[in-house]
Design a protein around this motif. Structure first.
Motif, mmCIF file in Angstrom:
data_model
loop_
_atom_site.group_PDB
_atom_site.id
_atom_site.type_symbol
_atom_site.label_atom_id
_atom_site.label_comp_id
_atom_site.label_asym_id
_atom_site.label_seq_id
_atom_site.Cartn_x
_atom_site.Cartn_y
_atom_site.Cartn_z
ATOM 1 N N THR A 7 47.777 29.005 32.322
ATOM 2 C CA THR A 7 46.933 29.229 33.285
ATOM 3 C C THR A 7 45.884 28.045 33.190
ATOM 4 N N TYR A 29 41.107 44.064 42.376
ATOM 5 C CA TYR A 29 40.816 42.717 41.492
ATOM 6 C C TYR A 29 40.824 41.660 42.338
ATOM 7 N N TRP A 31 41.814 37.488 41.851
ATOM 8 C CA TRP A 31 41.942 36.392 41.220
ATOM 9 C C TRP A 31 41.554 35.007 41.776
ATOM 10 N N MET A 51 46.412 44.225 36.147
ATOM 11 C CA MET A 51 45.925 42.755 35.800
ATOM 12 C C MET A 51 46.643 42.138 34.658
ATOM 13 N N TYR A 54 50.305 40.791 35.044
ATOM 14 C CA TYR A 54 50.626 39.325 35.528
ATOM 15 C C TYR A 54 51.034 38.534 34.332
ATOM 16 N N ILE A 72 45.298 30.621 37.918
ATOM 17 C CA ILE A 72 44.205 31.428 37.622
ATOM 18 C C ILE A 72 43.492 31.026 36.785
ATOM 19 N N PHE A 75 38.412 35.822 37.377
ATOM 20 C CA PHE A 75 38.967 37.140 38.114
ATOM 21 C C PHE A 75 37.481 37.901 38.368
#
Length: 665
Positions: A7, A29, A31, A51, A54, A72, A75
């Protein structure tokens, strides 16, 4: 959790600890990417587990989820009391932010409705893209296209002869009422003539409008029964002309009802949902069945469908579509069961004020209806796919020819074209249009009000536009200081746009910063509408701002736009674009779009100036009132079409001032 390393998270270990702290509770949630922009919104009854899923290993490193995870950086979690609250919050946030990775209804903000103004003395039946859900009014829809709405209204007008929606705004209605003479539509039997006293009484006209509502509800048998009783009463009064008109309407309604009949043994109201998908594209078909009759069939494309399960696509569609729907049937027939079936049923029941059942039929007549909806969805998907292929092939061919003609090292993925417009030097404006991959990118269009140039000087105007566009780019990139009067407003232009009454964001807000970042998106090719003067002027600005590495070409048109040629810097001859070549089609499309965009803005400023001048002549309408009137109604014609009550409702206006204004216009 090793996928956290793939990420854009600055501190994967800290993010891992934050994920462990997320509660096992229902909620929503969000992102976010490295710029803090929300890229996906989801809900779950167990937030932490959902979550963390992912970041599990995936078999498709290029799939939608992998691309999402790669972006991402942060969050946010919002815990709710139950799953229904989570669903409602998710719907609200998706509508507000429209994240790029969520499944979205394409162009859902502009779907049209039919509005029936039953709260008015002489009701109107009109199309609207902005339903205000006024008390006393009725709405039907949404429909998939304006064409579907206008065809429906035309058919209804032929059947019931209510006020023609496009021909009888309130100002014309009131004018005919004063003159005591109806318009042509009364003579051709397309209007009952409510504008003239004595032609039709208010109760009869309202009964006609209520019949339209029943027809839109699918109750054509009841409408025919009511009209047959009215026909008999007209015949008893020896009003044979009205009786004949009602007889013809009854015949047409019965024929339509026969064609609409789709259920033999069931008169329930239900919507049938069909889904078709291919290569990341998806279409949902909605068959609206009322009282056993098919009253409409609408297709709705979905965005970001890649990698999503059918159940997820259907849930996303249902929550977005029925959140904006004017009515809810008793039953929805689905092609596949939903994971959140009970929660969505609970939400629909809450919205409808009664039970709404979701069924997935496996056999029989209802299963055949779902298959019919799926066939229609597949047909629409094939049409969209063919359009997309043809468009992409044309774009690639045009970009390839342009690259070869200009000797570019790669395809010009992003092309910006600049044009200016004025009337003998007044109301001078500039425009920038953007094409990406050969298609218009309208969210990146920009318009400029010329500030520093006096008179009709196209070269200096082009220079000002280029200077302001690339000065902003340099400012965002960090190479220049932003001049004091160059502030981005509405993502399109500068502070001058604020004078036009367009909505703006507060400086420094997230959307304002995002819009400023778009100025740093540089083109692979710049097109300048004009000859050697405009081209050399543009080159000088680009050299001054150190953007002269971007290729620049002038577009020279024939006297009747019969040819479009290209002019390279320091070239003695034009590059002639051959007739019917892909390059000619692309260059013409881009140049004409820039010309249209510039002229539209120029006409807008000129019209506003003329309107302001006309309003200045009216006693009692000062600058403040003038500004508020134009903001509310948009133009002088809009003010003319408004009723006295609507004008009086504008802040700062009184009923006396509104009546005087209407009398003088």
């Amino acid at each position: 959790m090793s996928d956290l390393m793939h990420t854009t998270v600055a501190d994967p270990i800290a993010l891992e600890e934050r994920l462990r702290a997320v509660p096992l509770a229902p909620g929503v949630y969000l992102w976010k990417n490295a710029q803090g922009k929300i890229i996906y919104i989801g809900k779950s009854k167990r937030l932490r587990d959902r979550m963390r899923s992912y970041f599990a290993r995936t078999d498709d490193p290029y799939g939608k989820t992998a691309r999402l995870v790669a972006q991402i950086a942060d969050f946010q979690v919002i815990v709710t009391s139950n799953e229904l609250e989570a669903l409602l919050l998710e719907m609200t946030l998706i509508k507000q932010h429209r994240p790029r990775f969520n499944v979205l209804l394409k162009d859902d903000k502009s779907y049209p409705y039919i509005k029936v103004t039953l709260h008015e003395p002489w009701p109107r039946i009109v199309a609207t893209r902005n339903p205000r859900w006024e008390e006393g009014a009725r709405y039907f829809g949404p429909y998939s296209s304006a064409g579907a709405v206008y065809r429906t209204l035309d058919q209804l007008n032929r059947l019931f002869a209510f006020r023609p929606p496009s021909r009888c705004p309130d100002d014309k209605f009131n004018r005919h009422r004063r003159l005591g003479k109806p318009c042509l539509y009364y003579d051709i039997k397309r209007c009952l003539g409510p504008c003239v006293p004595g032609l039709v009484n208010q109760n009869d006209y309202r009964a006609t409008v209520e019949s339209v509502c029943r027809f839109l509800e699918g109750k054509s048998d009841l409408v025919a029964k009511i009209l047959r009783r009215q026909m008999e009463e007209a015949a008893e009064r020896l009003d044979f002309e009205r009786a004949a008109r009602l007889r013809d309407s009854i015949r047409d309604i019965e024929l339509i009802g026969q064609r609409q009949q789709v259920l033999r043994h069931d008169d329930a109201d239900q919507d049938v949902i069909g889904l078709a998908r291919e290569e990341g594209m998806a279409v949902v078909q909605v068959l609206r069945i009322r009282a056993g009759k098919l009253i409409s069939a609408e297709s709705f494309p979905l965005q970001n469908a890649e990698g999503e399960r059918d159940e997820s696509l259907l849930a996303s569609f249902l929550t977005q579509f029925y959140d904006a729907a004017a009515e809810l049937p008793a039953t929805l027939l689905l092609p596949a069961p939903l994971d959140d079936l009970a929660i969505i049923e609970q939400w629909l029941a809450q919205k409808a004020g009664r039970k709404v059942a979701l069924h997935t039929p496996q056999r029989g007549e209802k299963r055949r209806l779902v298959e019919l909806a799926e066939q229609n969805a597949r047909q629409k998907l094939d049409e969209l796919h063919l359009q997309w292929l043809n468009s992409e092939q044309r774009a690639v061919a045009g970009l390839t020819e342009v690259r070869d003609l200009l000797g570019l090292s790669a395809l010009p993925t992003r092309i910006e074209c600049f044009d200016v417009s004025n009337t003998q030097g007044s109301h001078s404006v500039g425009a920038m249009v953007v094409f990406e991959h050969g298609e218009p990118k309208k969210s990146r269009y920009r318009k400029f009000r010329i500030k520093t140039v006096e008179g009709a000087n196209d070269v200096a105007s082009i220079q000002e536009v280029l200077r302001r566009r690339f000065w902003r780019a340099a400012m965002v990139i960090g190479e220049e200081e932003q001049p004091a009067d160059e502030r981005v407003v509405n993502g399109q232009t500068d502070a001058a746009e604020q004078e036009d009454g367009e909505k703006t964001d507060a400086p420094g807000s997230q959307s304002d910063l995002e819009r400023q970042e778009t100025w740093a998106e540089l083109p692979d090719l710049i097109l300048i509408d004009g000859g050697i003067g405009q081209l050399n002027g543009a080159l000088q600005v680009l050299r001054d701002l150190r953007f002269d590495h971007i290729p620049v070409v002038g577009v020279v048109k024939g006297p009747n736009r019969d040819r479009f040629d290209l002019l390279l810097p320091d070239a003695s001859d034009l590059i002639v674009l051959e007739r019917d070549s892909a390059a000619l089609r692309l260059i013409r499309q881009i140049d004409e779009e820039a010309d249209r965009f510039a002229k539209d803005y120029h006409r807008k400023l000129r019209s506003k100036s003329a309107t302001a001048s006309r309003l200045e002549e009216i006693p009692g309408i000062g600058p403040k009132r003038r500004q508020l009137l134009l903001k509310r109604f948009g133009s002088l014609e809009g003010i003319r079409n408004a009723s006295v009550d609507e004008i009086a409702a504008v802040p700062g206006m009184t009923r006396k001032a509104a009546e005087e204004l209407k009398s003088l216009l």
